[in-house]
Design a protein around this motif. Sequence first.
Motif, PDB file in Angstrom:
ATOM      1  N   SER A  46      -1.353   4.224 -11.077  1.00  0.00           N
ATOM      2  CA  SER A  46      -1.655   2.754 -11.479  1.00  0.00           C
ATOM      3  C   SER A  46      -2.725   2.179 -10.571  1.00  0.00           C
ATOM      4  CB  SER A  46      -0.768   1.703 -11.540  1.00  0.00           C
ATOM      5  OG  SER A  46      -0.258   1.378 -10.305  1.00  0.00           O
ATOM      6  N   GLY A  47      -2.997   2.725  -9.285  1.00  0.00           N
ATOM      7  CA  GLY A  47      -3.876   1.921  -8.358  1.00  0.00           C
ATOM      8  C   GLY A  47      -3.489   1.134  -7.405  1.00  0.00           C
ATOM      9  N   ILE A  48      -2.024   0.468  -7.596  1.00  0.00           N
ATOM     10  CA  ILE A  48      -1.609  -0.403  -6.836  1.00  0.00           C
ATOM     11  C   ILE A  48      -1.239   0.100  -5.324  1.00  0.00           C
ATOM     12  CG2 ILE A  48       0.578  -1.714  -6.207  1.00  0.00           C
ATOM     13  CD1 ILE A  48      -0.865  -2.946  -8.637  1.00  0.00           C
ATOM     14  N   LEU A  49      -0.865   1.269  -5.117  1.00  0.00           N
ATOM     15  CA  LEU A  49      -0.956   1.905  -3.767  1.00  0.00           C
ATOM     16  C   LEU A  49      -2.224   2.561  -3.729  1.00  0.00           C
ATOM     17  CD1 LEU A  49       1.074   2.393  -1.441  1.00  0.00           C
ATOM     18  CD2 LEU A  49       1.757   4.298  -2.295  1.00  0.00           C
ATOM     19  N   ASN A  50      -2.869   2.456  -2.884  1.00  0.00           N
ATOM     20  CA  ASN A  50      -4.385   3.199  -2.762  1.00  0.00           C
ATOM     21  C   ASN A  50      -4.633   3.233  -1.218  1.00  0.00           C
ATOM     22  OD1 ASN A  50      -5.647   0.680  -1.924  1.00  0.00           O
ATOM     23  ND2 ASN A  50      -5.283   0.299  -4.433  1.00  0.00           N
ATOM     24  N   ARG A  51      -5.728   3.920  -0.737  1.00  0.00           N
ATOM     25  CA  ARG A  51      -6.223   3.926   0.677  1.00  0.00           C
ATOM     26  C   ARG A  51      -6.225   2.443   1.281  1.00  0.00           C
ATOM     27  NH1 ARG A  51     -11.320   7.900   1.011  1.00  0.00           N
ATOM     28  NH2 ARG A  51     -11.617   6.807  -0.954  1.00  0.00           N
ATOM     29  N   GLY A  52      -6.281   1.267   0.455  1.00  0.00           N
ATOM     30  CA  GLY A  52      -6.528   0.124   1.041  1.00  0.00           C
ATOM     31  C   GLY A  52      -5.214  -0.623   1.356  1.00  0.00           C
ATOM     32  N   THR A  53      -4.178   0.052   0.567  1.00  0.00           N
ATOM     33  CA  THR A  53      -2.712  -0.533   0.547  1.00  0.00           C
ATOM     34  C   THR A  53      -1.781  -0.015   1.421  1.00  0.00           C
ATOM     35  OG1 THR A  53      -2.097   0.020  -1.396  1.00  0.00           O
ATOM     36  CG2 THR A  53      -3.301  -2.132  -1.481  1.00  0.00           C
ATOM     37  N   VAL A  54      -1.862   1.332   1.632  1.00  0.00           N
ATOM     38  CA  VAL A  54      -0.940   2.285   2.227  1.00  0.00           C
ATOM     39  C   VAL A  54      -0.761   1.850   3.744  1.00  0.00           C
ATOM     40  CG1 VAL A  54      -0.796   4.529   3.013  1.00  0.00           C
ATOM     41  CG2 VAL A  54      -1.229   4.311   0.778  1.00  0.00           C
ATOM     42  N   PRO A  55      -1.890   1.388   4.391  1.00  0.00           N
ATOM     43  CA  PRO A  55      -1.570   1.411   5.997  1.00  0.00           C
ATOM     44  C   PRO A  55      -0.482   0.048   5.968  1.00  0.00           C
ATOM     45  CG  PRO A  55      -3.994   1.620   5.467  1.00  0.00           C
ATOM     46  CD  PRO A  55      -3.434   1.471   4.238  1.00  0.00           C
ATOM     47  N   LEU A  56      -0.722  -1.058   5.213  1.00  0.00           N
ATOM     48  CA  LEU A  56       0.327  -2.084   5.300  1.00  0.00           C
ATOM     49  C   LEU A  56       1.462  -1.515   4.900  1.00  0.00           C
ATOM     50  CD1 LEU A  56       1.164  -4.959   5.714  1.00  0.00           C
ATOM     51  CD2 LEU A  56       0.614  -5.321   3.286  1.00  0.00           C
TER      52      LEU A  56
END
Length: 252
Positions: free
Chosen positions: A193-203
């Motif tokens: 879906s795009g909710i989990l992506n390279r920008g959000t995985v680190p958090l």
Amino acid sequence: MDEITLSALALCVAITLLAGFVKGAVGFAMPLIMVSGISSILDPKLAVAAIILPVVATNLAQTFRSGIGPAWDAAREHRVYILLVCLSILLVGQLLPAIDARTMYFVLGVPVTTLAALQLVGWRPRIAPERRRIAEIVGGLISGSLGGFAGTWGPTTVLYLLALDVPKARSVLVQGVIYGAGSFALLATHSVSGILNRGTVPLSALLLVPSLAGIWLGFRVQDRLDQDLFRRLTLGVLVLAGLNLIRRGAGW
């Protein structure tokens, strides 16, 4: 991560530690606490992304705490419920980017609060053996749909197990199996879906440490709870979590 302030990050860690502790003590509520808490300081969809890796890790810890054999037995007994939860998460989760966050909170908060509060004041729902299969189907579809929308399928699962009158130790094990299977479905669906992506995985990865520390502390408390106290604490957590979701849905 570049857009999250240090103070906001510290609050996310504290919320996750608390969520892990509650999950360890009563077997659930980690996604509810994390989503409702983190979404008060960050975007709600980022909050859903943040919970995914901690949810997977803590559910694995809960599932296999008693060993592989008991976990396998629980999975076989509740296989229909688990299958429907996973399928519903995969299907409904694709709609999340288009869903209004306040609607999402209301959909989850109102029924959970109502049902848990009724049980706290003495209502004891029971699922008759001949109606278990239909309850399993309906409960699995509802839980999975809520999981796809809000990243949490714990409240309705807990209500289902309470209605089956499952003992404390067995309830925590079954919850771990159900949540564990569903958490992998959640990981898969939000990778698409795009909710989990390279920008959000680190958090999400950063919050693994406080989530595992919290659940370890919670396990120590859970081992000392008797059945009646465990049930009342479980319902109390459900009511508080549901009220907080309603508050968020109302925009207060």
